[in-house]
Write an enzyme that holds these catalytic residues in place. Structure first.
Site, PDB file in Angstrom:
ATOM      1  N   ARG A 291       0.852  -1.202   0.000  1.00 62.07           N
ATOM      2  CA  ARG A 291       0.000   0.000   0.000  1.00 62.07           C
ATOM      3  C   ARG A 291       0.876   1.235   0.000  1.00 62.07           C
ATOM      4  O   ARG A 291       2.095   1.136   0.074  1.00 62.07           O
ATOM      5  CB  ARG A 291      -0.840   0.001   1.278  1.00 62.07           C
ATOM      6  CG  ARG A 291       0.070  -0.107   2.504  1.00 62.07           C
ATOM      7  CD  ARG A 291      -0.628   0.164   3.803  1.00 62.07           C
ATOM      8  NE  ARG A 291       0.136  -0.335   4.935  1.00 62.07           N
ATOM      9  CZ  ARG A 291       1.127   0.326   5.523  1.00 62.07           C
ATOM     10  NH1 ARG A 291       1.485   1.523   5.079  1.00 62.07           N
ATOM     11  NH2 ARG A 291       1.774  -0.190   6.539  1.00 62.07           N
ATOM     12  N   VAL A 294       2.624   6.006   5.129  1.00 58.84           N
ATOM     13  CA  VAL A 294       2.520   7.328   5.765  1.00 58.84           C
ATOM     14  C   VAL A 294       3.657   8.236   5.275  1.00 58.84           C
ATOM     15  O   VAL A 294       3.459   9.416   4.981  1.00 58.84           O
ATOM     16  CB  VAL A 294       2.606   7.192   7.308  1.00 58.84           C
ATOM     17  CG1 VAL A 294       2.582   8.563   7.979  1.00 58.84           C
ATOM     18  CG2 VAL A 294       1.495   6.312   7.853  1.00 58.84           C
TER      19      VAL A 294
END
Ligand code: ADP
Length: 447
Positions: A291, A294
């Site tokens: 994914r 951050v």
């Protein structure tokens, strides 16, 4: 290209994805819990759908509600952000079954990398260096003893289904090993519903270095260099930078090349991060995140490439927008994660932000979903924003970071800003001399 993207997340990352969609001229839908009705991403989206009460399992993790929101609004793709459903293979499969594009890799690739034993086996097969250890799950004491003796103590026992730094036990001797094996197995069973554990060499003073990769799903892969995320507290990253102060250009190109080839061979699609521990010039794979991370903005800062644009492009079938040779690294970037927490005890500090002023000027980026008057709900993680600073080199980046931290004002709640003001003046940090234990030791010495 997609007509309408549904953003299945909240906070700064929902806003981050929304900005990319706006730039690309794509309509946006956000889903939110009742606690987030006043959030910035809800205000800025073209459409919003309230999908449930504050607890995440009833809203941000509720797959049926999110799929229903897609159908009602006619969204043709979902961006999951990070956390929540971003690494949920079942979610990716269900969306696919509804002809909705999941902006991320296939459910099968998420599944492989979500199982640590399977991930490590796959990494090894693809030529990625791994930590020496057991080949698969270990259940028998005798076998554990044999493997530990072979690789040498200390060893670490890790849960195959583990995550978030949980489910790990270090054994420094054979006497420790038996107890560690038993506790690790029973804890893993209780926490993850899967008691499979494996053994690997425990590295004493590694750095955490991760490589940003992208695949087009059709056999092409590229890398965007590395990020050094060694400054951690309780396995949570606090400060991230790119490039790593520990690597030279040759090492960067080498490990990047290994990762890009692996991604190509795997037929992987979209953004991924291959995480390593790095010690004495060697890389050891620990896991792959399937994914957006951050800390992706530090990579964006030094490459000038918008990774969310790229995710959307790849997911829509447009392929990668650049070749490896076109990805160039310029200067240095540092990200500080600003949490609504007491900077000494790290206890959460929700409440109303009475005044919020962000720094500006050349080389400064603030990704945050909060504003003056915003009330931070107590239900979610405490990240309220990220300060990302870019400079021509690490020295300039640090000078600019110090100035930016001085300008940053968040009143009404406690934040971790004072911690960063301390760190930016520290000699070890200035010299880039830190490993994954540095921050915890520093915090312990402060007390
Ligand atoms: P999780 O998915 O729970 O984050 P990881 O495998 O990424 O688990 O490991 C989390 C952290 O645990 C690492 O960043 C590192 O600090 C520590 N760790 C994991 N494996 C080892 C190892 N073999 N030696 C030393 N530390 C380790």
């Amino acid at each position: 290209m997609f007509q309408k993207i549904l953003i299945a997340n909240r906070g700064e990352i929902a806003l981050r994805v929304l900005r990319a969609c706006k730039e690309l001229g794509i309509q946006t839908v956000v889903v939110h819990s009742t606690a987030d009705a006043d959030a910035m991403h809800v205000r800025l989206a073209d459409e919003s759908v309230c999908i449930g009460p504050p607890p995440s399992r009833d809203s941000y993790l509720n797959i049926h509600q999110i799929v229903a929101a897609c159908e009602i609004t006619g969204a043709d793709a979902v961006h999951p952000g990070y956390g929540f459903l971003s690494e949920n293979a079942k979610f990716a499969d269900i969306l696919a079954a509804h002809n909705i594009t999941f902006i991320g890799p296939s459910g099968d690739h998420i599944r492989i990398m979500g199982d640590k034993i399977e991930a490590k086996r796959t990494a090894k097969r693809l030529g990625i260096p791994v930590v020496p250890g057991s080949d698969g799950a270990v259940t028998e004491e005798k076998e554990a003893r044999r493997i530990a003796a072979e690789i040498g103590y200390p060893v670490i026992i890790k849960a195959s289904a583990g995550g978030g730094g949980r489910g790990m036990k270090v054994a420094r001797s054979e006497a420790d090993l038996v107890v560690a094996l038993q506790t690790a197995r029973s804890e893993a069973g209780a926490a993850f519903g899967d008691d499979a554990v494996y053994i690997e060499k425990y590295l004493e003073k590694p750095r955490h270095i991760e490589v940003q990769v992208f695949g087009d799903g059709a056999g092409r892969g590229v890398h965007f260099g590395e990020r050094d995320c060694s400054l951690q507290r309780r396995h949570q990253k606090v400060w991230e930078e790119a490039p790593s102060p520990a690597l030279n250009a040759e090492e960067r190109a080498h490990i990047g090349g290994v990762c890009a080839r692996a991604i190509a061979d795997l037929g992987y699609s979209g953004a991924g991060t291959i995480e390593f521990l790095y010690e004495n010039g060697e890389f050891y794979f620990i896991e792959m995140n399937t994914r957006l991370q951050v800390e992706h903005p530090v990579t964006e800062a030094i490459t000038g490439i918008d990774l969310v644009h790229e995710q959307i492009r790849v997911a829509s079938g447009g392929g990668l927008s650049m070749r490896q040779e076109e990805i160039r690294f310029q200067g240095h970037a540092i990200e500080c994660r600003i949490n609504a927490e007491d900077p000494r005890t790290f206890t959460p500090s929700p409440g109303t932000i009475t005044h919020f002023h962000t720094p500006g000027g050349l080389g400064i980026r603030v990704d945050s979903g909060v504003y003056s008057g915003y009330k931070i709900p107590p239900y979610y993680d405490s990240l309220i924003g990220k300060l990302i600073v870019h400079g021509r080199n690490r020295v300039e980046c640090m000078m600019r970071l110090r100035r930016a931290l001085d300008e940053f004002v968040v009143d009404g709640i406690k934040t971790t800003l004072p911690l960063f003001r301390d760190l930016v003046g520290n000699a070890d940090i200035a010299n880039g001399e830190y490993d994954i234990h540095w921050l915890e030791k520093y915090l312990a010495d402060e007390d």
